[in-house]
Write an enzyme that holds these catalytic residues in place. Structure first.
Site, PDB file in Angstrom:
ATOM      1  N   ARG A  41      48.977  40.547   7.775  1.00 25.24           N
ATOM      2  CA  ARG A  41      50.181  40.915   8.535  1.00 25.24           C
ATOM      3  C   ARG A  41      51.100  39.706   8.624  1.00 25.24           C
ATOM      4  NH1 ARG A  41      49.070  45.288  12.332  1.00 25.24           N
ATOM      5  NH2 ARG A  41      46.819  45.475  12.393  1.00 25.24           N
ATOM      6  N   HIS A 452      38.611  40.067  53.157  1.00 25.98           N
ATOM      7  CA  HIS A 452      39.132  41.296  53.746  1.00 25.98           C
ATOM      8  C   HIS A 452      40.625  41.167  53.988  1.00 25.98           C
ATOM      9  CE1 HIS A 452      39.310  44.885  56.201  1.00 25.98           C
ATOM     10  NE2 HIS A 452      39.996  44.200  57.101  1.00 25.98           N
TER      11      HIS A 452
END
Ligand code: FAD
Ligand code: NAI
Length: 473
Positions: A41, A452
Protein backbone atom coordinates in the site's frame (compact mmCIF):
# COMPACT_ATOMS: atom_id res chain seq x y z
CA UNK A 1 24.38 -16.11 0.15
CA UNK A 2 27.88 -14.73 -0.57
CA UNK A 3 29.88 -13.30 2.32
CA UNK A 4 29.46 -9.81 0.94
CA UNK A 5 25.68 -10.04 0.51
CA UNK A 6 25.41 -11.67 3.94
CA UNK A 7 27.12 -8.59 5.38
CA UNK A 8 24.85 -6.17 3.58
CA UNK A 9 21.78 -8.29 4.30
CA UNK A 10 19.10 -6.96 6.59
CA UNK A 11 18.87 -8.82 9.88
CA UNK A 12 15.11 -8.79 9.39
CA UNK A 13 12.83 -8.06 6.44
CA UNK A 14 9.17 -7.76 7.41
CA UNK A 15 6.60 -8.25 4.63
CA UNK A 16 3.48 -6.23 5.51
CA UNK A 17 3.29 -2.91 7.34
CA UNK A 18 0.12 -3.48 9.42
CA UNK A 19 -0.07 -3.51 13.23
CA UNK A 20 1.70 -6.88 13.23
CA UNK A 21 4.45 -5.94 10.80
CA UNK A 22 5.14 -2.33 11.75
CA UNK A 23 5.22 -3.07 15.47
CA UNK A 24 7.58 -6.02 14.88
CA UNK A 25 9.83 -3.81 12.73
CA UNK A 26 10.00 -1.10 15.42
CA UNK A 27 10.78 -3.62 18.19
CA UNK A 28 13.42 -5.30 15.99
CA UNK A 29 15.08 -1.93 15.36
CA UNK A 30 14.99 -1.16 19.10
CA UNK A 31 16.80 -4.47 19.64
CA UNK A 32 19.54 -3.37 17.25
CA UNK A 33 18.52 -5.34 14.17
CA UNK A 34 19.04 -3.81 10.73
CA UNK A 35 15.40 -3.85 9.67
CA UNK A 36 13.38 -3.31 6.49
CA UNK A 37 9.66 -3.44 5.88
CA UNK A 38 8.04 -4.15 2.51
CA UNK A 39 4.50 -2.80 2.13
CA UNK A 40 2.48 -2.70 -1.08
CA UNK A 41 0.00 0.00 0.00
CA UNK A 42 1.07 3.62 -0.30
CA UNK A 43 0.45 4.19 3.40
CA UNK A 44 1.80 2.10 6.25
CA UNK A 45 -0.53 0.78 8.95
CA UNK A 46 -2.19 -2.14 7.16
CA UNK A 47 -5.86 -2.96 7.27
CA UNK A 48 -6.14 -1.60 10.80
CA UNK A 49 -5.07 1.99 10.17
CA UNK A 50 -6.22 2.34 6.56
CA UNK A 51 -9.51 0.46 6.24
CA UNK A 52 -10.19 -1.22 9.59
CA UNK A 53 -9.97 -0.33 13.28
CA UNK A 54 -9.16 3.36 12.89
CA UNK A 55 -11.62 4.59 10.23
CA UNK A 56 -14.40 2.42 11.68
CA UNK A 57 -13.85 3.84 15.17
CA UNK A 58 -13.76 7.38 13.79
CA UNK A 59 -17.16 6.82 12.15
CA UNK A 60 -18.52 5.03 15.22
CA UNK A 61 -17.56 7.97 17.42
CA UNK A 62 -18.89 10.58 15.00
CA UNK A 63 -22.18 8.75 14.43
CA UNK A 64 -22.58 8.29 18.19
CA UNK A 65 -22.27 12.04 18.64
CA UNK A 66 -24.86 12.68 15.92
CA UNK A 67 -27.23 10.17 17.49
CA UNK A 68 -26.63 11.62 20.96
CA UNK A 69 -27.36 15.14 19.72
CA UNK A 70 -30.61 13.89 18.20
CA UNK A 71 -31.82 11.56 20.90
CA UNK A 72 -30.15 11.78 24.28
CA UNK A 73 -28.73 15.22 25.06
CA UNK A 74 -32.17 16.60 25.88
CA UNK A 75 -32.38 14.24 28.90
CA UNK A 76 -29.30 16.03 30.27
CA UNK A 77 -31.00 19.37 29.76
CA UNK A 78 -29.09 20.21 26.60
CA UNK A 79 -31.62 21.30 24.03
CA UNK A 80 -30.51 21.80 20.46
CA UNK A 81 -32.28 23.24 17.45
CA UNK A 82 -32.57 21.00 14.45
CA UNK A 83 -29.65 18.63 14.15
CA UNK A 84 -28.36 18.03 10.64
CA UNK A 85 -25.84 15.61 9.25
CA UNK A 86 -22.84 16.76 7.23
CA UNK A 87 -21.63 13.40 5.94
CA UNK A 88 -18.80 15.00 3.95
CA UNK A 89 -17.42 16.61 7.10
CA UNK A 90 -17.77 13.32 8.99
CA UNK A 91 -15.85 11.49 6.25
CA UNK A 92 -13.24 14.26 6.11
CA UNK A 93 -12.66 13.85 9.85
CA UNK A 94 -12.30 10.07 9.41
CA UNK A 95 -9.84 10.55 6.52
CA UNK A 96 -7.77 12.98 8.57
CA UNK A 97 -7.62 10.56 11.50
CA UNK A 98 -6.41 7.83 9.11
CA UNK A 99 -3.82 10.13 7.51
CA UNK A 100 -2.49 11.34 10.88
CA UNK A 101 -2.14 7.78 12.13
CA UNK A 102 -0.53 6.34 8.99
CA UNK A 103 1.93 9.22 8.66
CA UNK A 104 2.74 8.68 12.34
CA UNK A 105 4.11 5.26 11.35
CA UNK A 106 6.33 6.88 8.68
CA UNK A 107 7.72 9.09 11.43
CA UNK A 108 8.32 6.09 13.72
CA UNK A 109 10.09 4.22 10.90
CA UNK A 110 12.41 7.19 10.31
CA UNK A 111 13.04 7.57 14.04
CA UNK A 112 13.97 3.90 14.32
CA UNK A 113 15.97 3.86 11.03
CA UNK A 114 13.78 1.22 9.43
CA UNK A 115 14.05 1.07 5.62
CA UNK A 116 10.69 1.01 3.90
CA UNK A 117 10.30 -0.67 0.50
CA UNK A 118 7.13 0.18 -1.42
CA UNK A 119 5.90 -2.80 -3.45
CA UNK A 120 4.69 -6.36 -3.28
CA UNK A 121 7.06 -8.69 -1.48
CA UNK A 122 7.59 -12.32 -2.42
CA UNK A 123 10.06 -14.94 -1.26
CA UNK A 124 12.00 -16.56 -4.11
CA UNK A 125 14.09 -18.47 -1.55
CA UNK A 126 14.76 -18.37 2.20
CA UNK A 127 17.03 -15.38 2.80
CA UNK A 128 15.70 -13.37 -0.15
CA UNK A 129 12.78 -11.01 -0.61
CA UNK A 130 11.84 -9.81 -4.08
CA UNK A 131 10.08 -6.43 -4.13
CA UNK A 132 7.95 -5.67 -7.18
CA UNK A 133 6.77 -2.08 -7.32
CA UNK A 134 3.56 -0.89 -8.97
CA UNK A 135 5.45 0.12 -12.14
CA UNK A 136 6.90 -3.39 -12.44
CA UNK A 137 10.44 -2.57 -11.21
CA UNK A 138 12.01 -5.37 -9.21
CA UNK A 139 14.63 -5.44 -6.51
CA UNK A 140 15.94 -8.34 -4.45
CA UNK A 141 16.85 -7.76 -0.81
CA UNK A 142 18.93 -10.13 1.25
CA UNK A 143 17.43 -10.99 4.63
CA UNK A 144 18.88 -13.09 7.43
CA UNK A 145 15.34 -13.55 8.68
CA UNK A 146 11.97 -12.91 7.01
CA UNK A 147 8.78 -12.16 8.89
CA UNK A 148 5.50 -12.52 7.00
CA UNK A 149 2.83 -10.16 8.35
CA UNK A 150 0.59 -9.91 5.31
CA UNK A 151 -2.68 -9.97 7.24
CA UNK A 152 -6.06 -10.86 5.86
CA UNK A 153 -8.59 -9.95 3.22
CA UNK A 154 -12.36 -9.97 2.84
CA UNK A 155 -13.96 -13.44 2.57
CA UNK A 156 -15.98 -13.53 -0.66
CA UNK A 157 -19.58 -14.80 -0.75
CA UNK A 158 -20.39 -16.83 -3.86
CA UNK A 159 -23.22 -15.23 -5.83
CA UNK A 160 -22.81 -11.81 -4.18
CA UNK A 161 -19.93 -10.08 -5.96
CA UNK A 162 -18.46 -7.05 -4.19
CA UNK A 163 -18.14 -4.02 -6.51
CA UNK A 164 -17.46 -1.54 -3.66
CA UNK A 165 -20.29 0.64 -5.00
CA UNK A 166 -23.63 -1.05 -4.29
CA UNK A 167 -22.35 -4.32 -2.94
CA UNK A 168 -19.58 -3.32 -0.59
CA UNK A 169 -17.08 -4.87 1.79
CA UNK A 170 -16.16 -3.07 5.01
CA UNK A 171 -13.79 -0.93 2.91
CA UNK A 172 -16.63 0.45 0.77
CA UNK A 173 -18.94 0.76 3.77
CA UNK A 174 -16.41 3.12 5.38
CA UNK A 175 -16.64 5.56 2.48
CA UNK A 176 -20.26 5.69 1.27
CA UNK A 177 -21.03 9.06 -0.29
CA UNK A 178 -24.61 9.21 1.00
CA UNK A 179 -26.68 7.51 3.71
CA UNK A 180 -28.37 4.48 2.13
CA UNK A 181 -32.12 4.35 2.66
CA UNK A 182 -31.99 0.59 3.08
CA UNK A 183 -28.84 -1.27 4.03
CA UNK A 184 -28.64 -5.04 4.22
CA UNK A 185 -25.69 -6.43 6.11
CA UNK A 186 -24.74 -10.05 5.35
CA UNK A 187 -23.07 -11.45 8.49
CA UNK A 188 -23.94 -10.68 12.10
CA UNK A 189 -20.36 -10.61 13.33
CA UNK A 190 -18.15 -7.76 14.52
CA UNK A 191 -18.06 -5.75 11.29
CA UNK A 192 -21.79 -6.21 10.67
CA UNK A 193 -22.72 -4.87 14.09
CA UNK A 194 -20.21 -2.00 14.11
CA UNK A 195 -20.82 -0.70 10.59
CA UNK A 196 -24.54 -1.58 10.78
CA UNK A 197 -24.66 0.67 13.89
CA UNK A 198 -22.87 3.51 12.10
CA UNK A 199 -25.34 3.65 9.22
CA UNK A 200 -28.39 2.97 11.40
CA UNK A 201 -27.47 5.95 13.58
CA UNK A 202 -27.06 8.10 10.48
CA UNK A 203 -30.55 7.17 9.29
CA UNK A 204 -30.43 3.91 7.31
CA UNK A 205 -32.99 1.18 7.69
CA UNK A 206 -30.59 -1.68 8.55
CA UNK A 207 -31.30 -5.42 8.35
CA UNK A 208 -28.63 -7.93 9.35
CA UNK A 209 -28.90 -11.37 7.73
CA UNK A 210 -27.01 -13.97 9.76
CA UNK A 211 -26.49 -17.62 8.86
CA UNK A 212 -26.46 -18.91 12.45
CA UNK A 213 -29.25 -18.73 15.03
CA UNK A 214 -27.27 -16.15 17.03
CA UNK A 215 -25.00 -13.16 16.56
CA UNK A 216 -21.23 -13.04 17.08
CA UNK A 217 -20.37 -16.75 17.20
CA UNK A 218 -17.70 -17.43 19.82
CA UNK A 219 -18.87 -14.58 22.04
CA UNK A 220 -20.50 -15.48 25.41
CA UNK A 221 -24.16 -16.25 24.57
CA UNK A 222 -25.51 -14.14 27.44
CA UNK A 223 -23.65 -11.15 26.07
CA UNK A 224 -24.62 -11.78 22.44
CA UNK A 225 -28.33 -12.27 23.15
CA UNK A 226 -28.57 -9.18 25.39
CA UNK A 227 -26.64 -7.11 22.86
CA UNK A 228 -29.09 -8.22 20.16
CA UNK A 229 -32.07 -7.01 22.23
CA UNK A 230 -30.45 -3.61 22.78
CA UNK A 231 -29.49 -3.21 19.11
CA UNK A 232 -33.06 -4.16 18.14
CA UNK A 233 -34.37 -1.44 20.44
CA UNK A 234 -32.07 0.98 18.60
CA UNK A 235 -33.75 -0.04 15.32
CA UNK A 236 -31.52 -2.68 13.72
CA UNK A 237 -33.49 -5.66 12.36
CA UNK A 238 -32.09 -9.17 12.45
CA UNK A 239 -32.82 -12.16 10.23
CA UNK A 240 -31.10 -15.08 11.96
CA UNK A 241 -30.75 -18.63 10.59
CA UNK A 242 -30.87 -17.20 7.07
CA UNK A 243 -28.54 -17.41 4.11
CA UNK A 244 -28.17 -15.19 1.07
CA UNK A 245 -27.90 -17.26 -2.08
CA UNK A 246 -27.84 -14.62 -4.77
CA UNK A 247 -27.87 -10.91 -5.63
CA UNK A 248 -29.25 -9.05 -8.61
CA UNK A 249 -28.48 -5.39 -9.32
CA UNK A 250 -31.23 -3.59 -11.21
CA UNK A 251 -32.73 -0.11 -11.32
CA UNK A 252 -30.40 1.27 -8.65
CA UNK A 253 -31.35 -1.47 -6.16
CA UNK A 254 -29.91 -4.80 -5.14
CA UNK A 255 -32.34 -7.68 -4.74
CA UNK A 256 -31.06 -10.46 -2.53
CA UNK A 257 -32.37 -14.01 -2.51
CA UNK A 258 -32.60 -15.12 1.10
CA UNK A 259 -33.35 -18.67 2.25
CA UNK A 260 -33.66 -20.31 5.65
CA UNK A 261 -30.20 -21.66 6.56
CA UNK A 262 -31.69 -25.14 6.92
CA UNK A 263 -33.28 -24.91 3.46
CA UNK A 264 -36.82 -23.92 2.47
CA UNK A 265 -38.64 -21.25 0.55
CA UNK A 266 -36.59 -18.38 -0.78
CA UNK A 267 -37.70 -14.76 -0.48
CA UNK A 268 -36.46 -11.52 -1.98
CA UNK A 269 -35.10 -8.57 0.02
CA UNK A 270 -34.36 -5.19 -1.58
CA UNK A 271 -31.61 -2.80 -0.54
CA UNK A 272 -29.86 0.30 -1.76
CA UNK A 273 -26.54 -0.97 -0.43
CA UNK A 274 -25.46 -4.46 0.62
CA UNK A 275 -22.51 -4.95 2.99
CA UNK A 276 -20.82 -8.36 2.81
CA UNK A 277 -18.98 -9.18 6.05
CA UNK A 278 -18.91 -12.91 6.59
CA UNK A 279 -15.36 -13.08 7.90
CA UNK A 280 -11.84 -12.53 6.63
CA UNK A 281 -9.28 -14.95 5.22
CA UNK A 282 -5.50 -14.98 5.54
CA UNK A 283 -3.72 -13.12 2.74
CA UNK A 284 -0.84 -15.09 1.28
CA UNK A 285 -1.41 -14.38 -2.40
CA UNK A 286 1.73 -13.86 -4.47
CA UNK A 287 4.19 -14.58 -1.65
CA UNK A 288 5.49 -17.68 -3.43
CA UNK A 289 5.02 -19.83 -0.33
CA UNK A 290 4.39 -23.04 -2.23
CA UNK A 291 7.67 -22.82 -4.15
CA UNK A 292 9.66 -22.07 -1.03
CA UNK A 293 7.87 -24.91 0.85
CA UNK A 294 6.10 -22.98 3.65
CA UNK A 295 3.25 -25.11 5.00
CA UNK A 296 -0.29 -23.81 5.50
CA UNK A 297 -2.98 -25.26 7.77
CA UNK A 298 -6.46 -26.43 6.74
CA UNK A 299 -7.69 -22.80 6.69
CA UNK A 300 -4.77 -21.62 4.54
CA UNK A 301 -3.10 -19.87 7.47
CA UNK A 302 0.69 -20.11 7.78
CA UNK A 303 1.60 -22.86 10.24
CA UNK A 304 4.08 -21.69 12.87
CA UNK A 305 5.74 -23.12 15.95
CA UNK A 306 5.90 -21.55 19.41
CA UNK A 307 8.48 -18.98 18.26
CA UNK A 308 6.41 -18.08 15.17
CA UNK A 309 8.88 -19.80 12.83
CA UNK A 310 7.35 -21.71 9.90
CA UNK A 311 8.60 -25.12 8.79
CA UNK A 312 11.20 -23.27 6.64
CA UNK A 313 14.10 -22.05 8.78
CA UNK A 314 14.37 -18.26 8.85
CA UNK A 315 10.79 -17.60 7.69
CA UNK A 316 8.41 -16.48 10.41
CA UNK A 317 4.77 -15.31 10.46
CA UNK A 318 2.47 -13.36 12.80
CA UNK A 319 -0.92 -11.65 12.92
CA UNK A 320 -4.03 -12.34 10.82
CA UNK A 321 -2.06 -14.61 8.48
CA UNK A 322 -1.60 -17.22 11.26
CA UNK A 323 -4.12 -18.91 13.58
CA UNK A 324 -5.89 -17.04 16.39
CA UNK A 325 -8.24 -14.09 16.70
CA UNK A 326 -7.93 -11.52 13.91
CA UNK A 327 -7.20 -8.54 16.14
CA UNK A 328 -4.71 -5.71 15.81
CA UNK A 329 -3.41 -5.99 19.39
CA UNK A 330 -2.92 -9.76 19.01
CA UNK A 331 -0.92 -9.12 15.81
CA UNK A 332 1.22 -6.43 17.48
CA UNK A 333 1.92 -8.51 20.59
CA UNK A 334 2.93 -11.46 18.43
CA UNK A 335 5.25 -9.18 16.46
CA UNK A 336 7.00 -8.05 19.63
CA UNK A 337 7.36 -11.54 21.09
CA UNK A 338 8.49 -13.00 17.75
CA UNK A 339 11.39 -10.56 17.28
CA UNK A 340 12.34 -10.67 20.97
CA UNK A 341 12.72 -14.43 20.61
CA UNK A 342 14.77 -13.90 17.43
CA UNK A 343 17.05 -11.73 19.57
CA UNK A 344 17.47 -14.57 22.07
CA UNK A 345 15.02 -13.24 24.64
CA UNK A 346 12.22 -15.33 26.07
CA UNK A 347 8.69 -14.33 25.30
CA UNK A 348 5.17 -15.47 25.76
CA UNK A 349 1.63 -14.58 24.82
CA UNK A 350 -1.24 -15.61 27.02
CA UNK A 351 -3.92 -16.32 24.45
CA UNK A 352 -6.42 -16.68 27.32
CA UNK A 353 -6.04 -13.01 28.21
CA UNK A 354 -6.52 -11.28 24.86
CA UNK A 355 -9.45 -8.88 25.15
CA UNK A 356 -11.84 -8.44 22.26
CA UNK A 357 -14.23 -5.55 21.89
CA UNK A 358 -17.16 -4.76 19.65
CA UNK A 359 -17.46 -0.97 19.52
CA UNK A 360 -21.23 -0.72 19.30
CA UNK A 361 -23.03 1.35 21.93
CA UNK A 362 -23.17 -0.07 24.50
CA UNK A 363 -19.82 -1.72 23.86
CA UNK A 364 -19.38 -5.46 24.07
CA UNK A 365 -16.11 -6.65 25.61
CA UNK A 366 -14.76 -10.06 26.50
CA UNK A 367 -11.62 -11.64 27.86
CA UNK A 368 -10.91 -15.29 28.67
CA UNK A 369 -13.33 -18.16 28.52
CA UNK A 370 -17.07 -17.96 27.89
CA UNK A 371 -19.62 -19.88 29.97
CA UNK A 372 -20.13 -22.26 27.02
CA UNK A 373 -16.40 -22.97 26.72
CA UNK A 374 -16.08 -23.70 30.45
CA UNK A 375 -19.09 -26.02 30.41
CA UNK A 376 -17.72 -27.83 27.36
CA UNK A 377 -14.34 -28.25 29.07
CA UNK A 378 -16.06 -29.63 32.20
CA UNK A 379 -14.63 -26.88 34.43
CA UNK A 380 -16.70 -25.97 37.50
CA UNK A 381 -17.10 -22.24 37.79
CA UNK A 382 -18.95 -19.55 39.71
CA UNK A 383 -20.66 -16.57 38.10
CA UNK A 384 -20.79 -13.02 39.47
CA UNK A 385 -22.99 -10.57 37.61
CA UNK A 386 -23.73 -6.90 38.21
CA UNK A 387 -26.03 -4.65 36.12
CA UNK A 388 -25.12 -1.09 35.12
CA UNK A 389 -28.63 -0.05 36.22
CA UNK A 390 -27.24 -0.31 39.79
CA UNK A 391 -24.07 1.69 39.06
CA UNK A 392 -24.18 5.35 40.11
CA UNK A 393 -21.95 6.64 37.31
CA UNK A 394 -23.97 4.80 34.63
CA UNK A 395 -27.12 6.40 36.08
CA UNK A 396 -25.49 9.84 35.94
CA UNK A 397 -24.60 9.18 32.31
CA UNK A 398 -28.13 7.84 31.66
CA UNK A 399 -26.40 4.82 30.12
CA UNK A 400 -27.67 1.90 32.15
CA UNK A 401 -28.00 -0.95 29.65
CA UNK A 402 -25.91 -4.06 30.22
CA UNK A 403 -23.91 -5.81 32.91
CA UNK A 404 -20.52 -7.13 33.99
CA UNK A 405 -20.15 -10.88 34.33
CA UNK A 406 -17.13 -12.52 35.91
CA UNK A 407 -16.49 -16.26 35.69
CA UNK A 408 -14.19 -17.73 38.35
CA UNK A 409 -12.96 -21.25 39.04
CA UNK A 410 -15.29 -22.85 41.61
CA UNK A 411 -12.39 -24.26 43.62
CA UNK A 412 -9.49 -21.82 43.28
CA UNK A 413 -11.51 -18.63 42.58
CA UNK A 414 -9.07 -17.77 39.75
CA UNK A 415 -10.74 -15.49 37.19
CA UNK A 416 -11.33 -17.48 34.00
CA UNK A 417 -13.29 -14.96 31.99
CA UNK A 418 -15.09 -11.64 32.02
CA UNK A 419 -17.83 -10.41 29.71
CA UNK A 420 -19.08 -6.85 29.74
CA UNK A 421 -21.96 -5.25 27.89
CA UNK A 422 -22.08 -1.60 28.78
CA UNK A 423 -20.87 1.96 28.32
CA UNK A 424 -17.09 1.98 27.73
CA UNK A 425 -16.92 -1.79 28.23
CA UNK A 426 -13.80 -1.80 26.04
CA UNK A 427 -11.91 0.37 28.48
CA UNK A 428 -13.22 -1.50 31.52
CA UNK A 429 -12.17 -4.93 30.28
CA UNK A 430 -8.49 -3.90 30.52
CA UNK A 431 -8.47 -4.20 34.33
CA UNK A 432 -9.71 -7.77 34.11
CA UNK A 433 -7.22 -8.67 31.35
CA UNK A 434 -4.46 -7.36 33.63
CA UNK A 435 -5.89 -9.26 36.60
CA UNK A 436 -5.98 -12.46 34.53
CA UNK A 437 -2.40 -11.90 33.36
CA UNK A 438 -1.44 -11.92 37.06
CA UNK A 439 -3.65 -15.01 37.69
CA UNK A 440 -5.88 -13.00 40.02
CA UNK A 441 -8.81 -14.44 41.93
CA UNK A 442 -12.22 -12.77 41.91
CA UNK A 443 -11.50 -11.87 45.54
CA UNK A 444 -8.35 -10.00 44.44
CA UNK A 445 -10.52 -7.79 42.21
CA UNK A 446 -13.21 -7.47 44.88
CA UNK A 447 -10.65 -6.32 47.49
CA UNK A 448 -9.00 -3.78 45.15
CA UNK A 449 -10.11 -0.24 45.93
CA UNK A 450 -12.06 1.14 42.96
CA UNK A 451 -12.65 4.89 42.75
CA UNK A 452 -16.17 6.19 43.20
CA UNK A 453 -18.22 6.98 41.22
CA UNK A 454 -16.82 5.05 38.23
CA UNK A 455 -18.18 2.53 35.78
CA UNK A 456 -15.39 0.19 36.93
CA UNK A 457 -17.14 -0.19 40.28
CA UNK A 458 -19.45 -2.55 38.37
CA UNK A 459 -16.41 -4.82 37.82
CA UNK A 460 -15.68 -4.82 41.55
CA UNK A 461 -19.34 -5.52 42.32
CA UNK A 462 -19.41 -8.42 39.81
CA UNK A 463 -16.31 -9.81 41.54
CA UNK A 464 -18.08 -9.47 44.91
CA UNK A 465 -21.13 -11.18 43.37
CA UNK A 466 -19.01 -14.27 42.62
CA UNK A 467 -19.18 -14.94 46.38
CA UNK A 468 -22.76 -13.68 46.60
CA UNK A 469 -21.91 -10.43 48.41
CA UNK A 470 -22.37 -7.45 46.09
CA UNK A 471 -23.16 -4.26 48.02
CA UNK A 472 -25.45 -2.38 45.67
CA UNK A 473 -27.92 -5.07 44.58
P1 FAD B 1 -2.93 -6.17 8.17
O1 FAD B 1 -3.32 -5.04 9.05
O2 FAD B 1 -3.92 -6.74 7.26
O3 FAD B 1 -1.63 -5.71 7.41
C1 FAD B 1 -1.06 -6.47 6.41
C2 FAD B 1 -0.40 -5.55 5.42
O4 FAD B 1 0.40 -6.34 4.54
C3 FAD B 1 -1.36 -4.78 4.53
O5 FAD B 1 -1.08 -3.41 4.60
C4 FAD B 1 -1.10 -5.32 3.12
O6 FAD B 1 -1.19 -4.30 2.14
C5 FAD B 1 0.32 -5.80 3.25
N1 FAD B 1 0.67 -6.89 2.32
C6 FAD B 1 0.00 -8.05 2.09
N2 FAD B 1 0.69 -8.83 1.25
C7 FAD B 1 1.81 -8.14 0.92
C8 FAD B 1 2.92 -8.41 0.10
N3 FAD B 1 3.04 -9.58 -0.56
N4 FAD B 1 3.89 -7.48 0.00
C9 FAD B 1 3.80 -6.30 0.67
N5 FAD B 1 2.78 -5.99 1.47
C10 FAD B 1 1.80 -6.90 1.60
N6 FAD B 1 -9.00 -5.25 15.12
C11 FAD B 1 -8.96 -4.77 16.37
O7 FAD B 1 -8.18 -5.25 17.20
N7 FAD B 1 -9.77 -3.73 16.76
C12 FAD B 1 -10.65 -3.16 15.91
O8 FAD B 1 -11.37 -2.23 16.30
C13 FAD B 1 -10.72 -3.66 14.59
N8 FAD B 1 -11.57 -3.11 13.70
C14 FAD B 1 -11.59 -3.58 12.42
C15 FAD B 1 -12.49 -3.01 11.53
C16 FAD B 1 -12.54 -3.47 10.23
C17 FAD B 1 -13.52 -2.84 9.26
C18 FAD B 1 -11.66 -4.51 9.79
C19 FAD B 1 -11.69 -4.98 8.37
C20 FAD B 1 -10.77 -5.08 10.68
C21 FAD B 1 -10.73 -4.63 12.01
N9 FAD B 1 -9.87 -5.19 12.94
C22 FAD B 1 -9.86 -4.72 14.22
C23 FAD B 1 -8.96 -6.29 12.59
C24 FAD B 1 -7.54 -5.74 12.35
O9 FAD B 1 -7.59 -4.76 11.34
C25 FAD B 1 -6.60 -6.86 11.97
O10 FAD B 1 -6.67 -7.89 12.94
C26 FAD B 1 -5.18 -6.34 11.91
O11 FAD B 1 -5.06 -5.29 10.98
C27 FAD B 1 -4.21 -7.46 11.53
O12 FAD B 1 -2.93 -6.96 11.47
P2 FAD B 1 -1.82 -7.61 10.50
O13 FAD B 1 -0.61 -6.77 10.66
O14 FAD B 1 -1.74 -9.06 10.74
O15 FAD B 1 -2.40 -7.46 9.03
P1 NAI C 1 -16.97 -12.35 11.91
O1 NAI C 1 -16.30 -13.68 11.87
O2 NAI C 1 -16.90 -11.53 13.11
O3 NAI C 1 -18.51 -12.53 11.56
C1 NAI C 1 -18.96 -13.12 10.39
C2 NAI C 1 -20.40 -13.50 10.58
O4 NAI C 1 -20.93 -13.88 9.33
C3 NAI C 1 -20.58 -14.69 11.52
O5 NAI C 1 -21.57 -14.39 12.45
C4 NAI C 1 -20.97 -15.83 10.59
O6 NAI C 1 -21.81 -16.78 11.20
C5 NAI C 1 -21.70 -15.06 9.51
N1 NAI C 1 -21.76 -15.72 8.21
C6 NAI C 1 -20.83 -16.49 7.62
N2 NAI C 1 -21.25 -16.88 6.40
C7 NAI C 1 -22.47 -16.32 6.21
C8 NAI C 1 -23.42 -16.33 5.16
N3 NAI C 1 -23.17 -16.98 4.03
N4 NAI C 1 -24.57 -15.64 5.31
C9 NAI C 1 -24.83 -14.96 6.46
N5 NAI C 1 -23.97 -14.92 7.49
C10 NAI C 1 -22.80 -15.58 7.36
O7 NAI C 1 -16.37 -11.59 10.62
P2 NAI C 1 -16.44 -10.06 10.19
O8 NAI C 1 -17.53 -9.35 10.88
O9 NAI C 1 -16.39 -10.08 8.71
O10 NAI C 1 -15.06 -9.51 10.74
C11 NAI C 1 -13.84 -10.12 10.32
C12 NAI C 1 -12.81 -10.05 11.40
O11 NAI C 1 -12.34 -8.72 11.55
C13 NAI C 1 -13.36 -10.45 12.75
O12 NAI C 1 -13.11 -11.82 12.95
C14 NAI C 1 -12.60 -9.64 13.72
O13 NAI C 1 -11.55 -10.39 14.24
C15 NAI C 1 -12.04 -8.49 12.91
N6 NAI C 1 -12.70 -7.25 13.35
C16 NAI C 1 -12.51 -6.85 14.64
C17 NAI C 1 -13.13 -5.74 15.12
C18 NAI C 1 -12.94 -5.36 16.54
O14 NAI C 1 -12.07 -5.89 17.18
N7 NAI C 1 -13.71 -4.42 17.06
C19 NAI C 1 -13.99 -4.91 14.28
C20 NAI C 1 -14.15 -5.44 12.95
C21 NAI C 1 -13.50 -6.56 12.53
Amino acid sequence: MSEQSAQSAYDLVVIGGGPGGYVAAIRAAQLGMKTACVEMRDALGGTCLNVGCIPSKALLTSSEKYHEAQHSLATHGVKLGSVTLDLNAMMAHKNKVVKDNTSGIDFLFKKNKITRFKGKGSIPAAGKVLVTSADGKQETIAAKKILIATGSDVMPLPGVTVDEKQIVSSTGALSLSSVPKKLIVIGGGVIGLELGSVWQRLGSDVTVVEFLDRLMPGMDTDLASNAKKILEKQGIKFRLSSKVTGAKQEGGKVTLTVEPAAGGNAEKLDADIVLVCIGRRPYTEGLGLEAVGVQLDERKRIKVGHNFESNVAGIYAIGDVIAGPMLAHKAGDEGVVCVEMMAGQSGHINYDAIPSIVYTWPEIASVGKTEEELKKAGINFKVGKFPFSANARARAMNDMDGFVKILADAKTDRVLGCHILGPDAGTMIAEVALAMEFSASSEDIARTCHAHPTLNEAVKEAALAVEGRPIHI
